[in-house]
Write an enzyme that holds these catalytic residues in place. Structure first.
Site, PDB file in Angstrom:
ATOM      1  N   ASN A   5       1.094  -5.944   3.332  1.00 17.20           N
ATOM      2  CA  ASN A   5       0.266  -6.978   3.941  1.00 17.20           C
ATOM      3  C   ASN A   5       0.613  -8.320   3.308  1.00 17.20           C
ATOM      4  O   ASN A   5       0.398  -8.502   2.098  1.00 17.20           O
ATOM      5  CB  ASN A   5      -1.224  -6.676   3.735  1.00 17.20           C
ATOM      6  CG  ASN A   5      -1.672  -5.463   4.526  1.00 17.20           C
ATOM      7  OD1 ASN A   5      -1.434  -5.372   5.715  1.00 17.20           O
ATOM      8  ND2 ASN A   5      -2.307  -4.512   3.856  1.00 17.20           N
ATOM      9  N   GLU A  13       0.832  -1.200   0.000  1.00 13.35           N
ATOM     10  CA  GLU A  13       0.000   0.000   0.000  1.00 13.35           C
ATOM     11  C   GLU A  13       0.869   1.253   0.000  1.00 13.35           C
ATOM     12  O   GLU A  13       1.882   1.320   0.690  1.00 13.35           O
ATOM     13  CB  GLU A  13      -0.928   0.004   1.223  1.00 13.35           C
ATOM     14  CG  GLU A  13      -1.928  -1.143   1.220  1.00 13.35           C
ATOM     15  CD  GLU A  13      -2.917  -1.040   2.371  1.00 13.35           C
ATOM     16  OE1 GLU A  13      -2.859  -0.035   3.110  1.00 13.35           O
ATOM     17  OE2 GLU A  13      -3.724  -1.973   2.526  1.00 13.35           O
ATOM     18  N   ARG A  25      -0.585 -11.049   2.556  1.00 14.77           N
ATOM     19  CA  ARG A  25      -1.799 -11.846   2.324  1.00 14.77           C
ATOM     20  C   ARG A  25      -2.618 -11.176   1.220  1.00 14.77           C
ATOM     21  O   ARG A  25      -2.302 -10.078   0.771  1.00 14.77           O
ATOM     22  CB  ARG A  25      -2.646 -11.911   3.601  1.00 14.77           C
ATOM     23  CG  ARG A  25      -3.000 -10.538   4.141  1.00 14.77           C
ATOM     24  CD  ARG A  25      -3.840 -10.619   5.412  1.00 14.77           C
ATOM     25  NE  ARG A  25      -3.989  -9.326   6.036  1.00 14.77           N
ATOM     26  CZ  ARG A  25      -4.863  -8.386   5.678  1.00 14.77           C
ATOM     27  NH1 ARG A  25      -5.685  -8.620   4.647  1.00 14.77           N
ATOM     28  NH2 ARG A  25      -4.947  -7.246   6.334  1.00 14.77           N
ATOM     29  N   GLU A  80       2.494   0.265   3.884  1.00 15.31           N
ATOM     30  CA  GLU A  80       2.669  -1.036   4.536  1.00 15.31           C
ATOM     31  C   GLU A  80       2.624  -2.156   3.511  1.00 15.31           C
ATOM     32  O   GLU A  80       2.157  -1.977   2.381  1.00 15.31           O
ATOM     33  CB  GLU A  80       1.584  -1.268   5.588  1.00 15.31           C
ATOM     34  CG  GLU A  80       0.174  -1.325   5.033  1.00 15.31           C
ATOM     35  CD  GLU A  80      -0.867  -1.611   6.107  1.00 15.31           C
ATOM     36  OE1 GLU A  80      -0.476  -1.858   7.262  1.00 15.31           O
ATOM     37  OE2 GLU A  80      -2.066  -1.593   5.777  1.00 15.31           O
TER      38      GLU A  80
END
Length: 415
Positions: free
Chosen positions: A37, A21, A39, A35
């Site tokens: 993630n 992101e 997943r 960040e």
């Protein structure tokens, strides 16, 4: 951004599906890392709609050790022959231009009129039909529910178009077709109004845009804008409550007949009775006369309105009054009557003792913000509650003295 994301994951040795992101500054065309993630995000169908690549399937193939360049969907996205296995340099090679746009909308059990507070309870009906331009899924079905310890999201829509405007229009039409009924609230009407704002149409929004709309109440999910609207709300509410009362009394009588009890004394009150309703600090007292099984006459201050009522298979009512046919549906809730009139939701609060502080959520008391016996003004936060993984404050509705009738950790219900 894509190249930077690939360099980031390669530098840390990450393998598998993930979401990077960024925060993008449109003024200087620069972006900053937020960040990673490790997943799939719930919005992964957006990527799938743009690329034609099944991400969960791709994730499994990566786990099996299959190179990306050997996967048919990846090769097709990059314009390669799917029957070959020639390597692809993802850092250097570009995929063909994407001539498509996808927008997503989360469907949650949140109340947009109260700062998107989470709600919980029974769900009687969920109706949505996917189309060629909009696909949607829901994690609940008819006669299901959402409890106070669950995440508030229970559905997702993904609209596609040749450009952003076409995708936006498709999403608006799809949201207008959703029908969710039950004890929970949802932001579907709010989302439609949000998508119709000039700022969203022109794509001039930023990270502070929605917070500003919520703070200023620029978009109202349920408002009465004129006297004619108020009259429709009052009449529709009285018709709904009258119909429900008659229906309940007839069901009680039929139950008595099934038990061999033939008294008709209880039926005397279903053909002529009074209905009281308070809307906008104005109290209305109607005389209701049941002229026939499908006709009611509402009388107030010497004026009468004739209403023809027909109940639909889904429980809604088709009401003809004032020369207009309206579709109405009502839901009695702990804090009031929620009416849906021709697709617009209106909340009619019950009249309570102003000295009693009531909760509009089901959850757990975390801590009190005011001491026992402390004097407070109206609108003062007095307690923090936890509901659906969120901490929220409840505010006083009147000035007065605080008394703690519950202890921290107590479970509270709406109302």
């Amino acid at each position: 951004m894509e190249k930077a994301a690939m360099r980031l994951t390669q530098s840390i040795g990450y393998s598998g599906a993930g979401t990077v992101e960024y925060l993008y500054n449109a003024e200087n065309d620069e972006f900053s890392f937020l960040e990673l993630n490790p997943r799939l995000q719930v919005e992964h169908p957006v990527t799938e709609g743009l690329t034609g690549v099944n991400l969960p399937a791709t994730q499994l193939q990566v786990a099996m050790g299959i190179p990306l360049s050997n996967m048919p969907q990846i090769r097709k996205f990059y314009g390669k022959d799917v029957n070959e296995n020639s390597p692809i340099d993802f850092q250097e090679e570009e995929y063909p231009p994407i001539n498509k746009h996808v927008l997503a909308a989360r469907i949650t059990a949140e109340n947009p009129d109260e700062g998107f507070k989470p709600t919980s309870g029974r769900i009687d009906r969920v109706k949505f039909q996917s189309s060629s331009s909009v696909w949607g899924y829901f994690s609940i079905t008819n006669n299901g529910g959402i409890h106070e310890f669950a995440d508030s999201q229970f559905g997702h829509l993904f609209a596609s178009g040749v450009n952003r405007e076409e995708a936006r229009k498709a999403l608006v039409l799809a949201l207008k077709e959703i029908d969710v009924r039950g004890e929970i609230r949802n932001p579907v009407e709010y989302l439609v109004k949000l998508l119709e704002t000039p700022a969203f149409k022109q794509n001039t929004i930023d990270t502070s845009w929605l917070d500003g709309l919520i703070k200023n109440r620029s978009i109202q999910g349920s408002t009465v804008s004129s006297q004619s609207d108020s009259d429709v709300v009052v009449l529709s509410s009285v018709v709904f409550r009258s119909h429900q009362m008659i229906k309940a009394e007839l069901a009680k009588f039929q139950d008595s007949l099934a038990k061999g009890q033939t008294s008709i004394a209880d039926l005397k009150g279903i053909n002529s009775f009074q209905q009281e309703l308070t809307v906008g600090n104005v109290k209305y007292l109607f005389d209701v006369t049941r002229a026939s099984p499908d006709r009611l006459t509402l009388t107030i201050n010497g004026q009468s309105v004739n209403v023809k009522v027909r109940e639909q298979a889904d429980g809604s009512l088709l009401c003809n009054f004032g020369g207009t046919v309206r579709k109405i549906f009502g839901q009695e809730e702990p804090l009031g009557l929620r009416m849906v009139i021709d697709g617009s939701t209106i909340m009619i609060p019950n009249v309570f003792d102003p000295s009693e502080l009531r909760s509009d959520v089901t959850g757990k008391v975390v801590r009190f913000l005011q001491e026992e016996g402390e004097e407070v003004e109206a609108g003062t936060p007095f307690v923090e509650c936890e509901a659906m993984k969120m901490i929220m404050q409840l505010k006083t509705t009147e000035a007065g003295t605080i008394q703690h009738n519950l202890s921290p950790g107590s479970i509270i219900n709406a109302g």
